[in-house]
Design a protein around this motif. Sequence first.
Motif, PDB file in Angstrom:
ATOM      1  N   UNK A 437     -14.540  53.457 117.816  1.00 38.83           N
ATOM      2  CA  UNK A 437     -15.859  52.853 117.973  1.00 38.83           C
ATOM      3  C   UNK A 437     -16.957  53.609 117.221  1.00 38.83           C
ATOM      4  N   UNK A 438     -16.576  54.612 116.441  1.00 39.88           N
ATOM      5  CA  UNK A 438     -17.577  55.438 115.754  1.00 39.88           C
ATOM      6  C   UNK A 438     -18.487  54.614 114.855  1.00 39.88           C
ATOM      7  N   UNK A 439     -17.989  53.535 114.291  1.00 39.86           N
ATOM      8  CA  UNK A 439     -18.770  52.724 113.370  1.00 39.86           C
ATOM      9  C   UNK A 439     -19.906  51.955 114.027  1.00 39.86           C
ATOM     10  N   UNK A 440     -19.968  51.961 115.363  1.00 38.40           N
ATOM     11  CA  UNK A 440     -21.025  51.243 116.071  1.00 38.40           C
ATOM     12  C   UNK A 440     -22.265  52.099 116.302  1.00 38.40           C
ATOM     13  N   UNK A 441     -22.233  53.331 115.826  1.00 37.14           N
ATOM     14  CA  UNK A 441     -23.398  54.207 115.979  1.00 37.14           C
ATOM     15  C   UNK A 441     -24.570  53.666 115.163  1.00 37.14           C
ATOM     16  N   UNK A 442     -25.783  53.858 115.707  1.00 32.07           N
ATOM     17  CA  UNK A 442     -26.992  53.411 115.022  1.00 32.07           C
ATOM     18  C   UNK A 442     -28.164  54.228 115.531  1.00 32.07           C
ATOM     19  N   UNK A 443     -29.357  53.872 115.094  1.00 31.33           N
ATOM     20  CA  UNK A 443     -30.547  54.595 115.540  1.00 31.33           C
ATOM     21  C   UNK A 443     -30.756  54.449 117.036  1.00 31.33           C
ATOM     22  N   UNK A 444     -30.232  53.372 117.622  1.00 27.88           N
ATOM     23  CA  UNK A 444     -30.439  53.137 119.049  1.00 27.88           C
ATOM     24  C   UNK A 444     -29.173  53.287 119.883  1.00 27.88           C
ATOM     25  N   UNK A 445     -28.077  53.639 119.230  1.00 30.42           N
ATOM     26  CA  UNK A 445     -26.807  53.822 119.946  1.00 30.42           C
ATOM     27  C   UNK A 445     -26.114  55.074 119.433  1.00 30.42           C
ATOM     28  N   UNK A 446     -25.852  55.988 120.335  1.00 25.54           N
ATOM     29  CA  UNK A 446     -25.112  57.200 120.000  1.00 25.54           C
ATOM     30  C   UNK A 446     -23.707  57.069 120.569  1.00 25.54           C
ATOM     31  N   UNK A 447     -22.703  57.373 119.778  1.00 28.54           N
ATOM     32  CA  UNK A 447     -21.309  57.218 120.206  1.00 28.54           C
ATOM     33  C   UNK A 447     -20.721  58.580 120.534  1.00 28.54           C
ATOM     34  N   UNK A 448     -20.080  58.680 121.680  1.00 26.45           N
ATOM     35  CA  UNK A 448     -19.396  59.900 122.091  1.00 26.45           C
ATOM     36  C   UNK A 448     -18.005  59.547 122.599  1.00 26.45           C
ATOM     37  N   UNK A 449     -17.025  60.323 122.204  1.00 30.15           N
ATOM     38  CA  UNK A 449     -15.661  60.092 122.673  1.00 30.15           C
ATOM     39  C   UNK A 449     -15.443  60.789 124.009  1.00 30.15           C
ATOM     40  N   UNK A 450     -14.453  60.280 124.740  1.00 27.58           N
ATOM     41  CA  UNK A 450     -14.176  60.841 126.065  1.00 27.58           C
ATOM     42  C   UNK A 450     -12.720  60.603 126.429  1.00 27.58           C
ATOM     43  N   UNK A 451     -12.111  61.547 127.150  1.00 27.78           N
ATOM     44  CA  UNK A 451     -10.769  61.315 127.670  1.00 27.78           C
ATOM     45  C   UNK A 451     -10.834  60.344 128.840  1.00 27.78           C
ATOM     46  N   UNK A 452      -9.728  59.690 129.185  1.00 30.55           N
ATOM     47  CA  UNK A 452      -9.748  58.786 130.339  1.00 30.55           C
ATOM     48  C   UNK A 452     -10.129  59.544 131.608  1.00 30.55           C
ATOM     49  N   UNK A 453     -10.999  58.984 132.451  1.00 26.45           N
ATOM     50  CA  UNK A 453     -11.389  59.650 133.704  1.00 26.45           C
ATOM     51  C   UNK A 453     -10.177  59.907 134.598  1.00 26.45           C
ATOM     52  N   UNK A 454     -10.233  60.999 135.321  1.00 28.19           N
ATOM     53  CA  UNK A 454      -9.146  61.366 136.219  1.00 28.19           C
ATOM     54  C   UNK A 454      -9.676  61.463 137.647  1.00 28.19           C
ATOM     55  N   UNK A 455      -8.794  61.775 138.575  1.00 31.58           N
ATOM     56  CA  UNK A 455      -9.180  61.971 139.968  1.00 31.58           C
ATOM     57  C   UNK A 455      -9.639  60.677 140.613  1.00 31.58           C
ATOM     58  N   UNK A 456     -10.592  60.769 141.531  1.00 28.17           N
ATOM     59  CA  UNK A 456     -11.049  59.580 142.260  1.00 28.17           C
ATOM     60  C   UNK A 456     -11.641  58.492 141.364  1.00 28.17           C
ATOM     61  N   UNK A 457     -12.139  58.861 140.178  1.00 27.16           N
ATOM     62  CA  UNK A 457     -12.730  57.870 139.282  1.00 27.16           C
ATOM     63  C   UNK A 457     -11.681  57.038 138.555  1.00 27.16           C
ATOM     64  N   UNK A 458     -10.451  57.485 138.593  1.00 26.19           N
ATOM     65  CA  UNK A 458      -9.420  56.871 137.766  1.00 26.19           C
ATOM     66  C   UNK A 458      -9.249  55.385 138.065  1.00 26.19           C
ATOM     67  N   UNK A 459      -9.306  54.999 139.339  1.00 27.68           N
ATOM     68  CA  UNK A 459      -9.085  53.602 139.706  1.00 27.68           C
ATOM     69  C   UNK A 459     -10.138  52.684 139.115  1.00 27.68           C
ATOM     70  N   UNK A 460     -11.407  53.022 139.318  1.00 26.14           N
ATOM     71  CA  UNK A 460     -12.490  52.163 138.835  1.00 26.14           C
ATOM     72  C   UNK A 460     -12.556  52.111 137.311  1.00 26.14           C
TER      73      UNK A 460
END
Length: 506
Positions: A437-460
């Motif tokens: 998704x890096x190509x979607x960066x713009x003056x109004x959108x900043x792109x940051x990568x992230x690993x899949x959430x773990x723990x209690x957040x994993x389900x949602x």
Amino acid sequence: MDVIVVGGGPVGLMTAALLDAAGIQVEVYERTSEPVRQSRGSTMHPRTLEVLAMLDFGGGRRVSDVLLAQGKQVPRTHYATLPDLLDYRELDTPFPFVLMISQWRTEQILADLLRARAVPVHYGTDVTEVVPAADEVRVCVGDTWHSAPYLVGADGAHSVVRKAAGIDFTGTAPDKVGFVADVRLAEPVEQAVHHWNQDAGFASLVPLTQTITRVFGVKAADVGLTAEEVRRRQTVPLTLEELRKSLTAICGRDYGVHSPSWMSKSSNTGRHAVTYRAGRVLLAGDAGHVHLPAGGQGLNVGLQDATNLAWKLAAEVHGWAPARLITGEAGYNAERLPVAEQLVANTQAQDVLMHAFSPGGAALRDLFSGFIAQGGEVARYLAGVLSGLAVTYRRPDGAHELVGTRAPDLALTSDTLLREVRPDRFLLVDFTPDASLAGLASARVEVRTAPPPTGPRRTAWKDVRAALIRPDGYIAHAASSADRLTEAIRAWTEPDHRTASGMTVR
């Protein structure tokens, strides 16, 4: 100037700081000649600390970091002074506690930030007139008129701005008067103590610092008054001797109260503005809502008002706000007015639990306290309401269940989410394994990568591959693929030709 802020308390200063961080020229006018040095709103809940973590203080610190260094962390808090306490320790937040910190310290930290960024805060400048117009708002300070395209009224319960804008302040009149004071105790308490006496009233003692304790309560004899009686009693200053007598009657002792640094009287007036916006005039904090001071919610909701308001107004000034952010379903009024309504309602519920001095009132307190002690659904709901973490905004039909909810402090490849959110742009969190998704960066959108959430957040979050985070930390879009992601970004970041109200977006 792009924006004038009337009111230099924490809410006005927070609004100005966020607007400045978003590149807006802003000035603050405050009627008092210097910042107050009273504790006043001294309870800061988790969501407020989260939004303050988004504000850069400089030197690698966030405003929340500076506050934490000066405050006292308390993991459990009361609801309606019930004996069983809500436990914040299991909440999904970096701040699973209440921070006890005097309001003047919060105000000083925000003022220091604005001073460092050369944002003018004019003390001793009483705004006496406000004249809204089609393309600007004019304010009179002394004999001088100032104007700006937009005006934010953060000038308290008796707001000059609200009255000038013709915004009604609807609700209920007070029927009781309480006492509140910051004192020293000859018999100090190590943690909060709440006394409820069916015959005499209630009193609470809450340590603010190692030496200062907040004492507040209501005498049973001061319940069931007319609004006129409440106003008349509030005009008579609280005395130390009166405070001692009240504590002795309610608690059986006065704890040796002495050396008050602040004393006042409170009421249970419950009102909110019928709208948070009238043309180019917007309201925040106590200018938009007043209520029984229960649970320290006023300051917290006010600072969260500022967080919702600032990025949207900045987008409008910069010319990229779509109508949905100005007068539509995601506009400031559409999202924050329901919060004010809920705030007044929940403090009214606490009012009954705290002040029904009767056998029925005692039974009701026992019932609710038992619900909290069980630690089940009721306790989780109340903790979500007080902490501010449960506030949600409208989710369009068919949208992912996360849309409209607050984004947790997810671990990103570079940092954590709260420290990457900025008031002038959206944050696109890329969970794809190839960072596609890096190509979607713009003056109004900043792109940051992230690993899949773990723990209690994993389900949602299990099926989420892309999440668009608003500048106030709420989820604008979440999806299991990049399909229609570009369309979603445009819907939030590209302007319409005209807004629904007919004002041309600059």
